[in-house]
Design a protein around this motif. Structure first.
Motif, PDB file in Angstrom:
ATOM      1  N   PHE A 174     -13.148-103.223 -43.120  1.00  0.00           N
ATOM      2  CA  PHE A 174     -12.242-102.466 -42.255  1.00  0.00           C
ATOM      3  C   PHE A 174     -11.925-103.255 -40.993  1.00  0.00           C
ATOM      4  O   PHE A 174     -12.681-104.146 -40.592  1.00  0.00           O
ATOM      5  N   GLY A 175     -10.789-102.902 -40.391  1.00  0.00           N
ATOM      6  CA  GLY A 175     -10.405-103.436 -39.095  1.00  0.00           C
ATOM      7  C   GLY A 175     -10.580-102.360 -38.037  1.00  0.00           C
ATOM      8  O   GLY A 175     -11.202-101.325 -38.274  1.00  0.00           O
ATOM      9  N   PHE A 176     -10.000-102.599 -36.858  1.00  0.00           N
ATOM     10  CA  PHE A 176     -10.224-101.695 -35.727  1.00  0.00           C
ATOM     11  C   PHE A 176      -8.909-101.184 -35.154  1.00  0.00           C
ATOM     12  O   PHE A 176      -7.886-101.867 -35.196  1.00  0.00           O
ATOM     13  N   LEU A 177      -8.972 -99.975 -34.613  1.00  0.00           N
ATOM     14  CA  LEU A 177      -7.905 -99.409 -33.800  1.00  0.00           C
ATOM     15  C   LEU A 177      -8.539 -98.775 -32.576  1.00  0.00           C
ATOM     16  O   LEU A 177      -9.692 -98.328 -32.619  1.00  0.00           O
ATOM     17  N   SER A 178      -7.792 -98.736 -31.493  1.00  0.00           N
ATOM     18  CA  SER A 178      -8.251 -98.033 -30.298  1.00  0.00           C
ATOM     19  C   SER A 178      -7.705 -96.610 -30.315  1.00  0.00           C
ATOM     20  O   SER A 178      -6.574 -96.361 -30.745  1.00  0.00           O
ATOM     21  N   LEU A 179      -8.521 -95.678 -29.847  1.00  0.00           N
ATOM     22  CA  LEU A 179      -8.196 -94.255 -29.848  1.00  0.00           C
ATOM     23  C   LEU A 179      -8.211 -93.754 -28.406  1.00  0.00           C
ATOM     24  O   LEU A 179      -9.122 -94.073 -27.643  1.00  0.00           O
ATOM     25  N   PHE A 180      -7.186 -92.972 -28.018  1.00  0.00           N
ATOM     26  CA  PHE A 180      -7.127 -92.478 -26.642  1.00  0.00           C
ATOM     27  C   PHE A 180      -6.238 -91.240 -26.573  1.00  0.00           C
ATOM     28  O   PHE A 180      -5.483 -90.922 -27.514  1.00  0.00           O
ATOM     29  N   ASN A 181      -6.320 -90.549 -25.448  1.00  0.00           N
ATOM     30  CA  ASN A 181      -5.478 -89.385 -25.191  1.00  0.00           C
ATOM     31  C   ASN A 181      -4.307 -89.853 -24.325  1.00  0.00           C
ATOM     32  O   ASN A 181      -4.488 -90.134 -23.135  1.00  0.00           O
ATOM     33  N   PRO A 182      -3.101 -89.944 -24.872  1.00  0.00           N
ATOM     34  CA  PRO A 182      -1.978 -90.507 -24.114  1.00  0.00           C
ATOM     35  C   PRO A 182      -1.603 -89.655 -22.906  1.00  0.00           C
ATOM     36  O   PRO A 182      -1.052 -90.164 -21.929  1.00  0.00           O
ATOM     37  N   ARG A 183      -1.916 -88.368 -22.937  1.00  0.00           N
ATOM     38  CA  ARG A 183      -1.570 -87.505 -21.809  1.00  0.00           C
ATOM     39  C   ARG A 183      -2.487 -87.779 -20.612  1.00  0.00           C
ATOM     40  O   ARG A 183      -2.050 -87.706 -19.462  1.00  0.00           O
ATOM     41  N   LEU A 184      -3.736 -88.134 -20.877  1.00  0.00           N
ATOM     42  CA  LEU A 184      -4.660 -88.414 -19.788  1.00  0.00           C
ATOM     43  C   LEU A 184      -4.512 -89.844 -19.258  1.00  0.00           C
ATOM     44  O   LEU A 184      -4.714 -90.100 -18.067  1.00  0.00           O
ATOM     45  N   LEU A 185      -4.146 -90.759 -20.138  1.00  0.00           N
ATOM     46  CA  LEU A 185      -3.963 -92.142 -19.694  1.00  0.00           C
ATOM     47  C   LEU A 185      -2.546 -92.379 -19.178  1.00  0.00           C
ATOM     48  O   LEU A 185      -2.270 -93.395 -18.534  1.00  0.00           O
ATOM     49  N   ASN A 186      -1.642 -91.435 -19.486  1.00  0.00           N
ATOM     50  CA  ASN A 186      -0.237 -91.584 -19.107  1.00  0.00           C
ATOM     51  C   ASN A 186       0.335 -92.888 -19.643  1.00  0.00           C
ATOM     52  O   ASN A 186       1.034 -93.629 -18.951  1.00  0.00           O
ATOM     53  N   VAL A 187       0.009 -93.172 -20.899  1.00  0.00           N
ATOM     54  CA  VAL A 187       0.483 -94.381 -21.568  1.00  0.00           C
ATOM     55  C   VAL A 187       1.074 -93.961 -22.902  1.00  0.00           C
ATOM     56  O   VAL A 187       0.488 -93.166 -23.636  1.00  0.00           O
ATOM     57  N   SER A 188       2.204 -94.494 -23.225  1.00  0.00           N
ATOM     58  CA  SER A 188       2.803 -94.266 -24.535  1.00  0.00           C
ATOM     59  C   SER A 188       2.999 -95.617 -25.209  1.00  0.00           C
ATOM     60  O   SER A 188       3.249 -96.626 -24.549  1.00  0.00           O
ATOM     61  N   GLY A 189       2.882 -95.617 -26.510  1.00  0.00           N
ATOM     62  CA  GLY A 189       3.048 -96.879 -27.230  1.00  0.00           C
ATOM     63  C   GLY A 189       1.768 -97.690 -27.242  1.00  0.00           C
ATOM     64  O   GLY A 189       0.737 -97.278 -26.701  1.00  0.00           O
ATOM     65  N   ALA A 235     -19.859 -89.285 -34.176  1.00  0.00           N
ATOM     66  CA  ALA A 235     -18.948 -88.161 -34.412  1.00  0.00           C
ATOM     67  C   ALA A 235     -18.524 -87.464 -33.132  1.00  0.00           C
ATOM     68  O   ALA A 235     -17.538 -86.712 -33.129  1.00  0.00           O
ATOM     69  N   THR A 236     -19.228 -87.673 -32.033  1.00  0.00           N
ATOM     70  CA  THR A 236     -18.866 -87.008 -30.776  1.00  0.00           C
ATOM     71  C   THR A 236     -17.787 -87.760 -30.002  1.00  0.00           C
ATOM     72  O   THR A 236     -17.138 -87.190 -29.115  1.00  0.00           O
ATOM     73  N   VAL A 237     -17.593 -89.025 -30.318  1.00  0.00           N
ATOM     74  CA  VAL A 237     -16.715 -89.880 -29.506  1.00  0.00           C
ATOM     75  C   VAL A 237     -15.289 -89.354 -29.417  1.00  0.00           C
ATOM     76  O   VAL A 237     -14.695 -89.326 -28.327  1.00  0.00           O
ATOM     77  N   PRO A 238     -14.655 -88.916 -30.509  1.00  0.00           N
ATOM     78  CA  PRO A 238     -13.273 -88.428 -30.391  1.00  0.00           C
ATOM     79  C   PRO A 238     -13.122 -87.259 -29.428  1.00  0.00           C
ATOM     80  O   PRO A 238     -12.087 -87.126 -28.756  1.00  0.00           O
ATOM     81  N   PHE A 239     -14.141 -86.409 -29.332  1.00  0.00           N
ATOM     82  CA  PHE A 239     -14.068 -85.264 -28.426  1.00  0.00           C
ATOM     83  C   PHE A 239     -14.189 -85.706 -26.967  1.00  0.00           C
ATOM     84  O   PHE A 239     -13.563 -85.133 -26.077  1.00  0.00           O
ATOM     85  N   HIS A 240     -14.976 -86.760 -26.728  1.00  0.00           N
ATOM     86  CA  HIS A 240     -15.042 -87.317 -25.374  1.00  0.00           C
ATOM     87  C   HIS A 240     -13.691 -87.901 -24.973  1.00  0.00           C
ATOM     88  O   HIS A 240     -13.223 -87.721 -23.844  1.00  0.00           O
ATOM     89  N   VAL A 241     -13.071 -88.591 -25.926  1.00  0.00           N
ATOM     90  CA  VAL A 241     -11.771 -89.212 -25.660  1.00  0.00           C
ATOM     91  C   VAL A 241     -10.705 -88.142 -25.436  1.00  0.00           C
ATOM     92  O   VAL A 241      -9.798 -88.307 -24.621  1.00  0.00           O
ATOM     93  N   GLN A 242     -10.814 -87.039 -26.156  1.00  0.00           N
ATOM     94  CA  GLN A 242      -9.843 -85.961 -26.000  1.00  0.00           C
ATOM     95  C   GLN A 242      -9.916 -85.347 -24.598  1.00  0.00           C
ATOM     96  O   GLN A 242      -8.903 -84.950 -24.026  1.00  0.00           O
ATOM     97  N   ALA A 243     -11.130 -85.302 -24.025  1.00  0.00           N
ATOM     98  CA  ALA A 243     -11.330 -84.594 -22.765  1.00  0.00           C
ATOM     99  C   ALA A 243     -11.262 -85.483 -21.533  1.00  0.00           C
ATOM    100  O   ALA A 243     -11.065 -84.979 -20.422  1.00  0.00           O
ATOM    101  N   ALA A 244     -11.425 -86.801 -21.690  1.00  0.00           N
ATOM    102  CA  ALA A 244     -11.514 -87.689 -20.530  1.00  0.00           C
ATOM    103  C   ALA A 244     -10.616 -88.912 -20.726  1.00  0.00           C
ATOM    104  O   ALA A 244     -10.326 -89.300 -21.868  1.00  0.00           O
ATOM    105  N   PRO A 245     -10.160 -89.543 -19.622  1.00  0.00           N
ATOM    106  CA  PRO A 245      -9.283 -90.712 -19.730  1.00  0.00           C
ATOM    107  C   PRO A 245     -10.071 -91.959 -20.141  1.00  0.00           C
ATOM    108  O   PRO A 245     -10.362 -92.839 -19.328  1.00  0.00           O
TER     109      PRO A 245
END
Length: 315
Positions: A174-189, A235-245
């Motif tokens: 497998f390869g890698f992707l970065s996961l983030f909440n675009p609304r909290l980072l204010n980044v699109s793309g 398994a907890t990491v996506p929820f941290h990313v959802q809640a924090a920048p």
């Protein structure tokens, strides 16, 4: 070497079982419990073995019983002999996955469990409902010893090689992707390298030591990242990313799945990262064990599917 059958006439071959469990447990009490006999009976077995082999085998120390050098040299050949005999008794030709009753303990990291085990459980439910799995975390520091001591049946993870008496087979990469909440980072793309190092990251670790894959890749281009948190609980990491920048970097297919489920965004990692190979590792003396081999064949099949999914996602 010619077998001299008369040499075995006065030897209780049950002592071979006792020897294996005593060497595995380094405790008369635990060995007795594992075999299902009394402690005094196991002590008697140990006395017989000491006389037969001309060695103390287990010596008492302040920290408990410890195997002698002779005992350590016997561990692998004794266990291999017992497993080969077990295969003979099981009669390989009579193996039927639909009727087999067997439990397997797998050491596997959370990220691989999420990707592989749901598929495996679905196949077992259809093809081998009597196979039960016990899944434990993968501790790279102790896993080979656990495998040799028969505490686990298989390792699945980032394992490139074991010792001479282990077998390794790649399953998928497998390869890698970065996961983030675009609304909290204010980044699109896609994330730029500057954005990538500007925001804090959360790291999932297995061993708790050494830099991560992303840190090594950043170091090659003279950059570093700032960690806000590190956790072994994948398994907890996506929820941290959802809640924090925060930014988390994980296996590509899983990042995509979490993004879809939690309304998050993914981005290619803005520095080159090498693909990771996931393999399974087992003790070589289980090669001919019918149920163990059947489970490995299913794992290989699922590994091909996981690899195909990765290729489609990379297109």
């Amino acid at each position: 070497m010619t077998i001299k059958h008369r040499d075995f006439a006065g030897i209780d071959l049950n002592l071979v079982v006792a020897l294996d469990v005593l060497l595995t447990e380094s405790s008369v009490t635990r060995a007795a419990v594992k075999v299902g006999i009394t402690q005094s009976a196991m002590s008697s077995n140990l006395a017989c073995l000491r006389k037969l082999l001309g060695d103390e085998l287990l010596t008492r120390t302040p920290d408990g019983m410890r195997p002698t050098p002779r005992a350590l040299a016997l561990v692998e050949p004794v266990r291999a002999a017992l497993r080969q005999f077990q295969c003979i008794v099981l009669r390989e030709g009579d193996f039927d996955p639909a009727t087999v009753e067997r439990s397997f303990t797998l050491a596997i990291p959370g990220s691989v469990e999420v990707r592989l085990i749901p598929r495996l459980l679905a196949v077992l439910a259809r093809e081998a409902p009597g196979i039960r799995l016990s899944l434990i975390g993968l501790d790279y520091a102790s896993v080979l010893g656990d495998l040799d001591a028969d505490r686990i049946d298989m390792v699945v993870g980032m394992i490139s090689q074991g010792q001479v008496h282990h077998k390794v087979r790649p399953l998928y990469r497998f390869g890698f992707l970065s996961l983030f909440n675009p609304r909290l980072l204010n980044v699109s793309g896609p994330l730029s390298l500057d954005d990538f190092v500007r925001f804090p990251h959360i790291l999932t670790y297995l061993t708790g030591v050494g830099p991560g894959v992303v840190d090594e890749a950043l170091a090659k281009v003279g950059r570093t990242r700032r960690l806000a948190a590190a956790t072994p609980r994948f398994a907890t990491v996506p929820f941290h990313v959802q809640a924090a920048p925060l930014i988390a970097t994980m296996a590509d297919a899983l990042a995509t799945t979490f993004a879809d489920q939690l309304d998050l965004a993914t981005s290619p990692v803005p520095v080159p990262t090498e693909e990771i190979v996931i393999s399974m590792l087992w003790h070589a003396s289980y090669d001919r064990d019918p149920a163990h081999r059947g489970l490995r064949e299913i794992m290989v099949r699922l590994g091909r599917e996981a690899g195909s999914d990765h290729e489609k996602e990379a297109v």
